[in-house]
Write a protein that holds these residues in place. Structure first.
Motif, short mmCIF file in Angstrom:
data_model
loop_
_atom_site.label_atom_id
_atom_site.label_comp_id
_atom_site.label_asym_id
_atom_site.label_seq_id
_atom_site.Cartn_x
_atom_site.Cartn_y
_atom_site.Cartn_z
N LEU A 60 0.92 -1.19 -0.07
CA LEU A 60 -0.08 0.01 0.13
C LEU A 60 0.94 1.18 -0.07
O LEU A 60 0.64 2.26 -0.62
CB LEU A 60 -1.01 -0.08 1.14
CG LEU A 60 -2.02 -1.17 1.18
CD1 LEU A 60 -2.71 -1.16 2.68
CD2 LEU A 60 -2.76 -1.17 0.10
N ARG A 61 2.01 1.17 0.58
CA ARG A 61 2.96 2.40 0.94
C ARG A 61 3.36 2.57 -0.43
O ARG A 61 3.54 3.76 -0.70
CB ARG A 61 3.94 2.04 2.03
CG ARG A 61 4.67 3.43 2.11
CD ARG A 61 6.03 3.10 2.94
NE ARG A 61 5.79 2.33 4.15
CZ ARG A 61 6.75 1.66 4.76
NH1 ARG A 61 8.00 1.79 4.46
NH2 ARG A 61 6.32 0.77 5.72
N ASP A 64 1.05 4.52 -2.77
CA ASP A 64 0.82 5.81 -1.79
C ASP A 64 2.12 6.72 -2.14
O ASP A 64 1.74 7.97 -2.42
CB ASP A 64 0.40 5.97 -0.46
CG ASP A 64 -0.80 5.31 0.13
OD1 ASP A 64 -1.92 5.17 -0.93
OD2 ASP A 64 -1.09 4.79 1.04
N LEU A 65 3.08 6.17 -2.15
CA LEU A 65 4.37 7.02 -2.67
C LEU A 65 4.32 7.52 -4.05
O LEU A 65 4.78 8.59 -4.47
CB LEU A 65 5.56 6.25 -2.32
CG LEU A 65 6.04 6.07 -0.64
CD1 LEU A 65 7.13 5.14 -0.66
CD2 LEU A 65 6.22 7.42 -0.18
N THR A 66 3.52 6.60 -4.70
CA THR A 66 3.74 6.89 -6.39
C THR A 66 2.67 7.77 -6.57
O THR A 66 2.90 8.80 -7.37
CB THR A 66 3.25 5.52 -6.96
OG1 THR A 66 4.38 4.33 -6.88
CG2 THR A 66 3.23 5.66 -8.41
N SER A 89 -6.58 -0.35 -9.92
CA SER A 89 -5.69 -1.23 -10.74
C SER A 89 -4.68 -1.80 -10.07
O SER A 89 -4.29 -3.01 -10.13
CB SER A 89 -5.15 -0.77 -11.96
OG SER A 89 -6.45 -0.20 -12.76
N PHE A 90 -4.03 -1.02 -9.30
CA PHE A 90 -2.33 -1.55 -8.61
C PHE A 90 -2.66 -1.55 -7.15
O PHE A 90 -2.36 -2.67 -6.59
CB PHE A 90 -1.52 -0.46 -9.21
CG PHE A 90 -1.62 -0.08 -10.63
CD1 PHE A 90 -1.82 -1.11 -11.33
CD2 PHE A 90 -1.11 1.13 -10.82
CE1 PHE A 90 -1.74 -0.94 -12.68
CE2 PHE A 90 -1.46 1.29 -12.35
CZ PHE A 90 -1.52 0.45 -13.18
N ARG A 91 -3.00 -0.47 -6.30
CA ARG A 91 -3.11 -0.41 -5.04
C ARG A 91 -4.18 -1.47 -4.24
O ARG A 91 -3.88 -2.09 -3.53
CB ARG A 91 -3.45 0.73 -4.56
CG ARG A 91 -3.30 1.06 -2.93
CD ARG A 91 -3.45 2.63 -2.62
NE ARG A 91 -3.37 2.68 -1.30
CZ ARG A 91 -4.02 2.44 -0.31
NH1 ARG A 91 -5.01 1.81 -0.54
NH2 ARG A 91 -3.79 2.90 0.92
N ILE A 155 9.71 7.52 -9.06
CA ILE A 155 9.47 6.90 -8.00
C ILE A 155 10.89 6.25 -7.22
O ILE A 155 10.94 5.92 -6.21
CB ILE A 155 8.49 5.81 -7.67
CG1 ILE A 155 8.79 4.38 -8.40
CG2 ILE A 155 7.00 6.18 -8.09
CD1 ILE A 155 7.71 3.50 -8.26
N ASP A 156 12.10 6.47 -8.16
CA ASP A 156 13.17 5.84 -7.83
C ASP A 156 13.61 6.12 -6.25
O ASP A 156 13.91 5.33 -5.38
CB ASP A 156 14.46 6.03 -8.51
CG ASP A 156 14.01 5.31 -9.92
OD1 ASP A 156 12.95 4.91 -10.13
OD2 ASP A 156 14.94 5.20 -10.71
N GLU A 157 13.90 7.22 -6.11
CA GLU A 157 14.24 7.90 -4.87
C GLU A 157 13.44 7.60 -3.68
O GLU A 157 13.95 7.41 -2.36
CB GLU A 157 14.49 9.54 -4.83
CG GLU A 157 15.27 10.21 -3.70
CD GLU A 157 16.70 9.54 -3.51
OE1 GLU A 157 16.81 9.13 -2.39
OE2 GLU A 157 17.35 8.91 -4.56
N ALA A 158 12.20 7.68 -3.80
CA ALA A 158 11.17 7.25 -2.74
C ALA A 158 11.27 6.06 -2.41
O ALA A 158 11.51 5.51 -1.11
CB ALA A 158 9.77 7.61 -3.29
N VAL A 159 11.50 5.14 -3.31
CA VAL A 159 11.59 3.54 -3.23
C VAL A 159 13.11 3.54 -2.37
O VAL A 159 13.11 2.68 -1.43
CB VAL A 159 11.67 2.94 -4.38
CG1 VAL A 159 12.18 1.34 -4.30
CG2 VAL A 159 10.15 2.85 -4.96
N ARG A 160 13.98 4.00 -2.84
CA ARG A 160 15.32 3.91 -2.05
C ARG A 160 15.28 4.36 -0.94
O ARG A 160 15.89 3.63 0.33
CB ARG A 160 16.40 4.77 -2.93
CG ARG A 160 17.71 4.47 -2.51
CD ARG A 160 18.79 5.38 -3.26
NE ARG A 160 18.51 5.51 -4.84
CZ ARG A 160 18.73 4.49 -5.87
NH1 ARG A 160 19.31 3.37 -5.27
NH2 ARG A 160 18.54 4.60 -7.01
#
Length: 200
Positions: A60-61, A64-66, A89-91, A155-160
């Motif tokens: 879920l996070r 939400d970050l996306t 569709s995704f969350r 979203i790369d930096e948020a995922v990192r």
């Protein structure tokens, strides 16, 4: 055996309507991903693929970050549609699989085999594509539906930051999956004439 494999390939589809209802145990999901990671080929057997499996609150996070990252760049008048697509569709699924390639592995190969330097990033992408397809097909056989998404590099930096991803891991794709809550759309297959040539 061959027929069963080709049927699995044929039946793998993109499911955009997903529910979070369990289909298989979390342990089974981990087993599927682990087996694919072990056995999908890679150039020089380099095994540079890296994977995050996000379930429950982590799944879920991610979405939400996306949405938060997309809200920074999507015009306000268009964001409602973007948010509805992600939520519906995704969350709404059971989990997400994030696919990475470790650039340190690619760069190591480039140093060791300079003659093939320009090929290693291409071969790395090809190996990742095989891994994505193998896991997607295996999830389908298990009763899950999935799609493949590409919100990188937004979203790369948020995922990192959220999951402590090493700097050398390059995000390539995201695969939300869950119990199918609707049928996939019609799939148009172009004629094979001009796409397939057999010589004997």
């Amino acid at each position: 055996m061959s027929s069963s494999f080709l049927n699995a390939v044929k039946n793998r589809r993109s499911y955009y309507a997903l529910s979070s209802e369990p289909v298989a145990s979390d342990e089974r999901i981990e087993e599927i991903v682990a087996e694919a990671l072990r056995h999908v080929p890679s150039s020089f057997n380099s095994q540079g693929a890296r994977v995050l499996v996000l379930l429950g609150e982590h799944h879920l996070r991610l979405w939400d970050l996306t949405k938060a990252e997309l809200k920074k760049i999507v015009p306000p008048e268009n964001f409602a549609g973007t948010e509805a697509k992600i939520d519906g569709s995704f969350r709404s699924g059971y989990g997400s699989i994030l696919y990475f390639e470790d650039t340190a592995v690619v760069e190591g190969l480039q140093r060791s085999f300079p003659l093939y330097r320009d090929n290693f990033p291409v071969w790395s992408s090809q190996s990742s594509g095989m891994l994505q397809f193998a896991i997607w097909t295996a999830l389908e056989l298990e009763g899950f539906g999935a799609t493949l998404q590409h919100y990188n590099p937004v979203i790369d930096e948020a995922v990192r930051q959220n999951w402590g991803v090493p700097e050398t891991w390059k995000l390539l794709a995201q695969m939300p999956f869950g119990k199918p809550a609707g049928q996939p759309g019609e799939k148009e297959i172009q004629p094979l004439a001009g796409r397939l040539k057999l010589f004997r």
